[in-house]
Design a protein around this motif. Structure first.
Motif, PDB file in Angstrom:
ATOM      1  N   LEU A 219      21.554  28.561   1.058  1.00 26.36           N
ATOM      2  CA  LEU A 219      19.535  29.823   0.658  1.00 26.36           C
ATOM      3  C   LEU A 219      18.829  29.356   0.746  1.00 26.36           C
ATOM      4  O   LEU A 219      18.228  29.825   1.769  1.00 26.36           O
ATOM      5  N   ASN A 220      18.444  28.416   0.200  1.00 27.95           N
ATOM      6  CA  ASN A 220      16.347  28.057   0.667  1.00 27.95           C
ATOM      7  C   ASN A 220      15.449  28.627   0.622  1.00 27.95           C
ATOM      8  O   ASN A 220      15.031  28.800   1.192  1.00 27.95           O
ATOM      9  N   ARG A 221      15.981  29.237  -0.780  1.00 27.74           N
ATOM     10  CA  ARG A 221      15.331  30.507  -1.802  1.00 27.74           C
ATOM     11  C   ARG A 221      14.820  31.402  -0.341  1.00 27.74           C
ATOM     12  O   ARG A 221      14.025  32.675  -0.245  1.00 27.74           O
ATOM     13  N   ASP A 226      21.488  41.136   5.469  1.00 29.04           N
ATOM     14  CA  ASP A 226      21.069  42.346   6.215  1.00 29.04           C
ATOM     15  C   ASP A 226      21.774  42.901   5.965  1.00 29.04           C
ATOM     16  O   ASP A 226      22.225  44.185   6.117  1.00 29.04           O
ATOM     17  N   HIS A 227      23.263  42.557   5.489  1.00 29.27           N
ATOM     18  CA  HIS A 227      24.312  43.055   5.360  1.00 29.27           C
ATOM     19  C   HIS A 227      24.847  43.198   3.911  1.00 29.27           C
ATOM     20  O   HIS A 227      24.570  41.801   3.105  1.00 29.27           O
ATOM     21  N   PRO A 228      25.670  43.976   2.874  1.00 27.50           N
ATOM     22  CA  PRO A 228      25.990  44.427   1.539  1.00 27.50           C
ATOM     23  C   PRO A 228      26.906  42.709   1.281  1.00 27.50           C
ATOM     24  O   PRO A 228      28.223  42.576   3.120  1.00 27.50           O
ATOM     25  N   LEU A 229      26.743  41.754   0.512  1.00 26.77           N
ATOM     26  CA  LEU A 229      28.128  41.089   0.895  1.00 26.77           C
ATOM     27  C   LEU A 229      28.086  39.811   1.576  1.00 26.77           C
ATOM     28  O   LEU A 229      28.676  39.091   1.433  1.00 26.77           O
ATOM     29  N   GLN A 230      27.039  39.671   1.813  1.00 28.87           N
ATOM     30  CA  GLN A 230      26.729  38.920   3.106  1.00 28.87           C
ATOM     31  C   GLN A 230      26.408  37.581   1.999  1.00 28.87           C
ATOM     32  O   GLN A 230      26.496  36.169   2.606  1.00 28.87           O
ATOM     33  N   LYS A 231      25.555  37.304   1.242  1.00 28.54           N
ATOM     34  CA  LYS A 231      24.486  36.251   0.167  1.00 28.54           C
ATOM     35  C   LYS A 231      24.514  37.035  -1.028  1.00 28.54           C
ATOM     36  O   LYS A 231      23.947  37.917  -1.695  1.00 28.54           O
ATOM     37  N   LEU A 232      25.740  36.253  -1.721  1.00 29.21           N
ATOM     38  CA  LEU A 232      26.016  36.221  -3.009  1.00 29.21           C
ATOM     39  C   LEU A 232      25.332  35.585  -3.998  1.00 29.21           C
ATOM     40  O   LEU A 232      25.169  33.889  -3.233  1.00 29.21           O
ATOM     41  N   MET A 313      29.833  27.004  -0.248  1.00 28.69           N
ATOM     42  CA  MET A 313      28.969  27.200  -0.928  1.00 28.69           C
ATOM     43  C   MET A 313      27.990  26.964  -0.641  1.00 28.69           C
ATOM     44  O   MET A 313      27.551  25.617  -0.187  1.00 28.69           O
ATOM     45  N   SER A 314      26.954  27.529  -1.347  1.00 28.40           N
ATOM     46  CA  SER A 314      25.399  26.516  -1.430  1.00 28.40           C
ATOM     47  C   SER A 314      24.820  26.370  -2.848  1.00 28.40           C
ATOM     48  O   SER A 314      25.103  26.926  -3.617  1.00 28.40           O
ATOM     49  N   MET A 315      23.745  25.331  -3.171  1.00 26.40           N
ATOM     50  CA  MET A 315      24.419  25.273  -4.459  1.00 26.40           C
ATOM     51  C   MET A 315      22.338  24.595  -3.932  1.00 26.40           C
ATOM     52  O   MET A 315      21.343  24.143  -3.465  1.00 26.40           O
ATOM     53  N   SER A 316      21.135  24.325  -5.245  1.00 23.48           N
ATOM     54  CA  SER A 316      19.698  24.556  -5.770  1.00 23.48           C
ATOM     55  C   SER A 316      19.964  23.350  -5.714  1.00 23.48           C
ATOM     56  O   SER A 316      20.440  22.321  -6.056  1.00 23.48           O
ATOM     57  N   ARG A 317      18.053  22.886  -5.882  1.00 24.52           N
ATOM     58  CA  ARG A 317      17.798  21.258  -5.452  1.00 24.52           C
ATOM     59  C   ARG A 317      18.759  21.042  -7.730  1.00 24.52           C
ATOM     60  O   ARG A 317      18.295  21.778  -8.358  1.00 24.52           O
ATOM     61  N   LYS A 318      18.215  19.625  -7.947  1.00 28.40           N
ATOM     62  CA  LYS A 318      18.389  19.593  -9.120  1.00 28.40           C
ATOM     63  C   LYS A 318      17.114  19.747  -9.813  1.00 28.40           C
ATOM     64  O   LYS A 318      16.239  19.666  -9.157  1.00 28.40           O
ATOM     65  N   GLY A 319      17.032  20.267 -10.812  1.00 27.97           N
ATOM     66  CA  GLY A 319      16.229  21.128 -11.765  1.00 27.97           C
ATOM     67  C   GLY A 319      15.727  22.188 -11.385  1.00 27.97           C
ATOM     68  O   GLY A 319      13.695  21.052 -10.816  1.00 27.97           O
ATOM     69  N   THR A 320      15.659  22.759 -10.023  1.00 28.11           N
ATOM     70  CA  THR A 320      14.597  23.276  -9.517  1.00 28.11           C
ATOM     71  C   THR A 320      15.165  24.972  -9.184  1.00 28.11           C
ATOM     72  O   THR A 320      15.643  25.275  -8.539  1.00 28.11           O
ATOM     73  N   PRO A 321      15.088  25.323 -10.630  1.00 30.69           N
ATOM     74  CA  PRO A 321      15.764  26.625 -11.537  1.00 30.69           C
ATOM     75  C   PRO A 321      14.999  28.076 -10.111  1.00 30.69           C
ATOM     76  O   PRO A 321      15.506  28.522  -9.666  1.00 30.69           O
ATOM     77  N   ALA A 322      13.623  27.413  -9.567  1.00 31.81           N
ATOM     78  CA  ALA A 322      13.665  28.890  -8.694  1.00 31.81           C
ATOM     79  C   ALA A 322      14.208  28.627  -7.049  1.00 31.81           C
ATOM     80  O   ALA A 322      13.558  29.618  -6.871  1.00 31.81           O
ATOM     81  N   ASP A 323      15.057  28.126  -7.068  1.00 28.81           N
ATOM     82  CA  ASP A 323      15.967  28.360  -5.766  1.00 28.81           C
ATOM     83  C   ASP A 323      16.486  29.621  -6.370  1.00 28.81           C
ATOM     84  O   ASP A 323      17.760  29.634  -5.338  1.00 28.81           O
ATOM     85  N   ASN A 324      17.105  29.737  -7.488  1.00 30.03           N
ATOM     86  CA  ASN A 324      18.045  30.658  -7.400  1.00 30.03           C
ATOM     87  C   ASN A 324      16.736  32.063  -7.803  1.00 30.03           C
ATOM     88  O   ASN A 324      17.550  32.574  -9.659  1.00 30.03           O
ATOM     89  N   ALA A 325      15.736  32.477  -8.300  1.00 33.41           N
ATOM     90  CA  ALA A 325      15.208  33.045  -8.229  1.00 33.41           C
ATOM     91  C   ALA A 325      15.556  34.004  -9.029  1.00 33.41           C
ATOM     92  O   ALA A 325      15.561  35.284  -9.831  1.00 33.41           O
ATOM     93  N   SER A 326      16.358  34.566  -8.092  1.00 32.11           N
ATOM     94  CA  SER A 326      16.776  36.316  -8.020  1.00 32.11           C
ATOM     95  C   SER A 326      17.797  36.377  -9.303  1.00 32.11           C
ATOM     96  O   SER A 326      17.619  37.371  -9.996  1.00 32.11           O
TER      97      SER A 326
END
Length: 385
Positions: A219-221, A226-232, A313-326
């Motif tokens: 995801l990389n922030r 562009d479409h529904p259910l494209q990124k969760l 599957m995509s994951m945030s970097r360790k100790g970086t809550p801003a990667d999942n800010a939404s």
């Protein structure tokens, strides 16, 4: 407005000479009866720019006086500069006592300050000191400073060893200040240089921002879709508002910010997040699901279920809550607009669950968002379809 004061050229020259000789500013102002440091600073600027003729200018001619030549001819200008340089050296002799009672430290400081503007041999000649003597004194001064520095470092090391490296640089500085004047920054640098830091409570630094091996940060922030259910995105938050600790696991569609699945439970385990995963509607091919590196998301059972559904599957970097800010922002809005706003700090489990369910319904169907053209997430999705 204050009355302007005109200072004779001799006072200006004397002030410059005293400053070049290392006399403190306050002492110069006091001895020569100069009102402010700004005037002295201006005279120093004229001196550095080679505008010595401006010392003769009258009051109120600061801007126009230096535009012309300032002298009748070039010979008059050279004579004035020569006279000024002679007065400069003579003033240095008077202020610092150079000559009969010469002080090596002062000579070294004076020459080091003027050698960029006047050759060393000329300065030594004016001071009646051989150039070799200056270099010998300079080498001795450097040697003294080196020896003093080494001695201070030994004192720091002795204090550290005496107290068995139980003290940090602040306490070592406090001990040394009983017998000498020393700066805490110097003590800190020396202790870091030789590894003499406190060994009782060493700082433990964690390496943050390193990706885990389960999944990369695809995801990389990039929170736009562009479409529904494209990124969760999915995450877990605490609900400490009832008699027992509750947890909320939710999944959000980044296309319109809609919460498409959620679970409320009192145990944060793999089954808890699998329940949220099972509530997701049929997903298109290439759908990305982003989470943090929590143990429930990196578990074998959760990863297997994600692959079975064809999700990337995509994951945030360790100790970086801003990667999942939404999703973090949604959880913050939920608590701020319900529990904190209504001051529900201690209530029943049923009320906590009802509050969360009601807010999610309100958030999806009623609550408008500026980024969605002042529409609710469901309205925005229906219009887009």
């Amino acid at each position: 407005m204050g009355t302007r004061v005109s200072y004779p050229a001799e006072v200006k020259v004397k002030a410059i000479e005293m400053r070049l000789a290392g006399v403190p500013v306050k002492e110069v102002l006091s001895q020569l009866n100069i009102r402010s440091y700004t005037q002295l600073k201006r005279w120093m600027r004229w001196y550095k720019n080679g505008e010595m003729h401006r010392f003769e200018q009258p009051v109120g001619k600061q801007h126009s006086y230096g535009k012309g030549p300032g002298f009748k001819d070039e010979i008059s200008k050279l004579k004035a500069e020569n006279r000024y340089l002679t007065q400069q050296i003579e003033g240095l002799k008077k202020v610092q006592g150079i000559g009969e009672e010469v002080v090596p430290e002062i000579v070294v400081n004076v020459v080091d300050e003027l050698k960029d503007k006047i050759p060393v041999y000329q300065i030594c000649q004016y001071l009646n000191i051989p150039r070799s003597t200056y270099y010998r004194w300079r080498q001795q001064e450097q040697s003294k400073r080196t020896k003093k520095k080494k001695w201070i470092e030994q004192q720091i090391g002795e204090q550290c060893r005496t107290h068995k490296f139980r003290y940090g640089y602040r306490k070592i500085t406090a001990l040394l200040n009983r017998t000498m004047k020393i700066n805490h920054k110097f003590v800190q640098r020396v202790m870091q240089k030789y590894g003499w830091q406190c060994r009782v409570k060493q700082k433990k630094r964690k390496l943050t921002g390193q990706p885990y091996q389960v999944a990369e940060n695809i995801l990389n922030r990039k929170f736009q879709a562009d479409h529904p259910l494209q990124k969760l995105v999915t995450d877990i938050t605490y609900l400490p508002f009832g008699p027992k600790q509750l947890y909320l696991s939710s999944s959000q569609d980044l296309f319109n910010g809609e919460i498409i699945a959620y679970s409320i439970g009192d145990c944060q385990n793999v089954e808890f997040v699998l329940d949220t995963l099972s509530q997701l509607p049929p997903l298109p091919q290439g759908c990305t699901l982003h989470s943090d590196q929590g143990s429930v998301y990196t578990s074998y059972a959760y990863q297997r279920k994600v692959k079975e559904r064809g999700i990337i599957m995509s994951m945030s970097r360790k100790g970086t809550p801003a990667d999942n800010a939404s999703i973090e922002s949604f959880h913050s809005s939920l608590k701020s607009e319900t529990f904190y706003l209504d001051e529900l700090t201690c209530t029943t489990t049923a009320i906590v669950e009802q509050t969360v369910e009601s807010y999610i319904t309100y958030y999806n169907h009623i609550r408008i968002q500026t980024k969605l053209n002042n529409q609710s997430p469901v309205q925005y999705r229906q219009l887009a379809v």
